[in-house]
Design an enzyme around this catalytic site. Structure first.
Site, PDB file in Angstrom:
ATOM      1  N   TYR A 184       0.562  -1.046   0.092  1.00  0.00           N
ATOM      2  CA  TYR A 184      -0.317  -0.211   0.334  1.00  0.00           C
ATOM      3  C   TYR A 184       0.985   1.236  -0.307  1.00  0.00           C
ATOM      4  O   TYR A 184       2.103   1.569   0.990  1.00  0.00           O
ATOM      5  CB  TYR A 184      -0.904   0.243   1.436  1.00  0.00           C
ATOM      6  CG  TYR A 184      -1.881   1.567   1.235  1.00  0.00           C
ATOM      7  CD1 TYR A 184      -2.604   2.129   0.477  1.00  0.00           C
ATOM      8  CD2 TYR A 184      -1.658   1.823   2.724  1.00  0.00           C
ATOM      9  CE1 TYR A 184      -3.284   3.287   1.239  1.00  0.00           C
ATOM     10  CE2 TYR A 184      -1.991   2.843   2.690  1.00  0.00           C
ATOM     11  CZ  TYR A 184      -3.024   3.618   2.127  1.00  0.00           C
ATOM     12  OH  TYR A 184      -3.492   5.347   1.979  1.00  0.00           O
ATOM     13  N   ASP A 220       0.105  -7.005   7.696  1.00  0.00           N
ATOM     14  CA  ASP A 220      -0.555  -6.002   7.599  1.00  0.00           C
ATOM     15  C   ASP A 220      -1.760  -7.011   7.036  1.00  0.00           C
ATOM     16  O   ASP A 220      -0.982  -7.189   5.224  1.00  0.00           O
ATOM     17  CB  ASP A 220      -0.295  -4.856   6.871  1.00  0.00           C
ATOM     18  CG  ASP A 220      -1.325  -3.785   6.210  1.00  0.00           C
ATOM     19  OD1 ASP A 220      -2.877  -5.208   6.237  1.00  0.00           O
ATOM     20  OD2 ASP A 220      -1.361  -2.945   6.363  1.00  0.00           O
TER      21      ASP A 220
HETATM   22  N1  PLP Z   1      -3.067  -1.386   4.386  1.00  0.00           N
HETATM   23  C1  PLP Z   1      -3.618  -1.164   3.947  1.00  0.00           C
HETATM   24  C2  PLP Z   1      -3.581  -2.911   2.933  1.00  0.00           C
HETATM   25  C3  PLP Z   1      -4.726  -0.413   3.134  1.00  0.00           C
HETATM   26  O1  PLP Z   1      -5.266  -0.778   1.770  1.00  0.00           O
HETATM   27  C4  PLP Z   1      -4.442   0.394   4.154  1.00  0.00           C
HETATM   28  C5  PLP Z   1      -5.744   1.916   3.069  1.00  0.00           C
HETATM   29  O2  PLP Z   1      -5.900   1.490   2.237  1.00  0.00           O
HETATM   30  C6  PLP Z   1      -4.311   0.731   4.606  1.00  0.00           C
HETATM   31  C7  PLP Z   1      -3.116   0.186   5.850  1.00  0.00           C
HETATM   32  C8  PLP Z   1      -4.670   2.075   5.393  1.00  0.00           C
HETATM   33  O3  PLP Z   1      -5.253   2.213   7.025  1.00  0.00           O
HETATM   34  P1  PLP Z   1      -6.570   3.619   6.799  1.00  0.00           P
HETATM   35  O4  PLP Z   1      -6.732   3.812   5.533  1.00  0.00           O
HETATM   36  O5  PLP Z   1      -7.504   3.178   7.233  1.00  0.00           O
HETATM   37  O6  PLP Z   1      -5.284   4.400   7.959  1.00  0.00           O
END
Ligand code: PLP
Length: 388
Positions: free
Chosen positions: A108, A181
């Site tokens: 991401y 993640d």
């Molecule tokens: N991790 C992944 C794989 C994501 O796709 C995203 C956001 O698109 C995030 C973390 C970040 O999350 P947030 O938008 O809730 O801060």
């Protein structure tokens, strides 16, 4: 909860009941929103409730969700944060200045972008490496001696699924903590802690909530007495990136239907990936549920009950053509984010530019719960019979 021990229930049953039971005082089957930020002391200056002092750490709804997510992950403990990025930031801040982080590349963009800025600011060495090649990734790990290894599985937008178990083994041999993640999988499809990871992170903004109306994040741990977890727990308490009570209520409400939503989203995504892979106006489809995807075998071994709702499509032609295809979609909305009940499309190159090597003809799709036939009709109409 009722007489049935939680451990005997399937995740879908835990979720449907929001991980809680009937309120013994009122019989309410849904917990109340708890807006109080502070909690009273009695005349002897004792807290009326030992577990309620100040809302930054003492919200019952937040605790209920944390306990539910810990159960789903098979985790020792969990903490909610105000967003997925806040959860990632708390995890990354376990690394002290002078330390090293090994992060999977092609993840991401928000994570990569923040990591680069944070590591530069904090004097931390950041190494970005492709996790698709396990042997090379582990070699880099052994050479660089990081204190944190950050993986994303399946990765966004490449849908690479790292081989978590051998990477954890190599990381632990080198004294590193591994955080995964797993936003695009949810705890229903993959449980990284059971594969050896120390921490698992989700942007709960995505499928966990599922309705595109809450920003939230969560970190769960395998061992509650690890130094990394002590830091993260303390960071959440002291640094204050907490979820509001109302957002916690919405998140719990969303979680109750997670199993049902995931079933439909995964089935829709598989159908769409297969259909698009055979379309003449598509060069390739990146979806771990397709046998031709480089991570398919690994996904088959690590994921259970489906391959998720996220895919990337490389359409024939150039970036302008990809944007034109996105522009012709009617049911599928052009918007960032993923994991909601409504299907979304995003041209990632518009956001990332040339910073990460995302191709201009890539469209990332987050598949929702609509009827698959309607989604396919929308995509087929937008792609055209062969618009090259
Ligand atoms: N991790 C992944 C794989 C994501 O796709 C995203 C956001 O698109 C995030 C973390 C970040 O999350 P947030 O938008 O809730 O801060």
């Amino acid at each position: 909860m009722s007489e049935t021990p939680k451990s005997a229930l399937h995740p879908a049953s835990l979720l449907a009941h929001g991980g809680g039971g009937v309120d013994p005082a009122t019989g309410a089957v849904v917990p109340p929103i708890q807006p109080a930020t502070t909690f009273a002391r009695n005349a002897n200056y004792r807290l009326v409730s030992d577990t309620h002092l100040y809302a930054r750490d003492d919200n019952d709804l937040v605790r209920q969700i944390e306990s539910l997510i810990a159960d789903l992950e098979g985790a020792a403990d969990a903490r909610l944060f105000a967003s997925g990025m806040a959860a990632i930031a708390a995890t990354v801040r376990t690394v002290k200045p002078g330390g090293t982080i090994l992060a999977q590349s092609g993840i991401y963009w928000g994570t990569t972008s923040w990591l680069r800025k944070h590591c530069d600011h904090a004097g931390i060495a950041l190494i970005e490496a492709d996790a698709a090649d396990t042997a090379r990734f582990c070699e880099t790990l052994a050479e660089s001696g990081p204190s944190l290894v950050l993986l994303e599985a399946p990765s966004n937008p490449w849908l690479t699924v790292a081989d978590i178990a051998p990477i954890c083994e190599a990381a632990h041999a080198a004294g590193a903590t591994v955080a995964v993640d797993a936003t695009a999988a949810t705890p229903l499809l993959m449980r990284p802690l059971s594969l050896g990871a120390d921490l698992v992170i989700h942007s709960a903004t995505k499928a966990l909530n599922g309705h595109s109306d809450v920003l939230a994040g969560v970190v769960s741990c395998r061992e509650a007495d690890s130094s990394a977890w002590t830091f993260i727990r303390t960071e959440r308490h002291d640094a204050g990136a907490i979820l509001s009570s109302f957002d916690a209520y919405l998140l719990l409400r969303g979680l109750r239907t997670l199993a049902l939503r995931m079933e439909r989203m995964c089935a829709n995504a598989q159908t769409i990936a297969e259909a698009l892979a055979a379309h003449p106006a598509v060069d390739s489809v990146l979806y771990p549920g397709l046998p031709e995807h480089p991570s398919h075998e690994r996904a088959k071994a690590q994921m259970h009950g489906g391959y998720g709702f996220l895919m990337s499509v490389l359409v024939t032609g150039d970036g302008a053509n990809a944007l034109a295809v996105a522009g012709r979609l009617a049911l599928i909305k052009r918007a960032t984010s993923l994991g909601g009940v409504e299907s979304l499309v995003e041209h990632r190159h518009t956001i990332e530019g040339d910073a990460t090597g995302v191709p201009e003809n890539m469209l990332r799709l987050s598949i929702g719960i609509e009827a698959a036939d309607d989604l396919l009709a929308d995509l087929t109409e937008a792609l055209g019979p062969d618009r090259r």
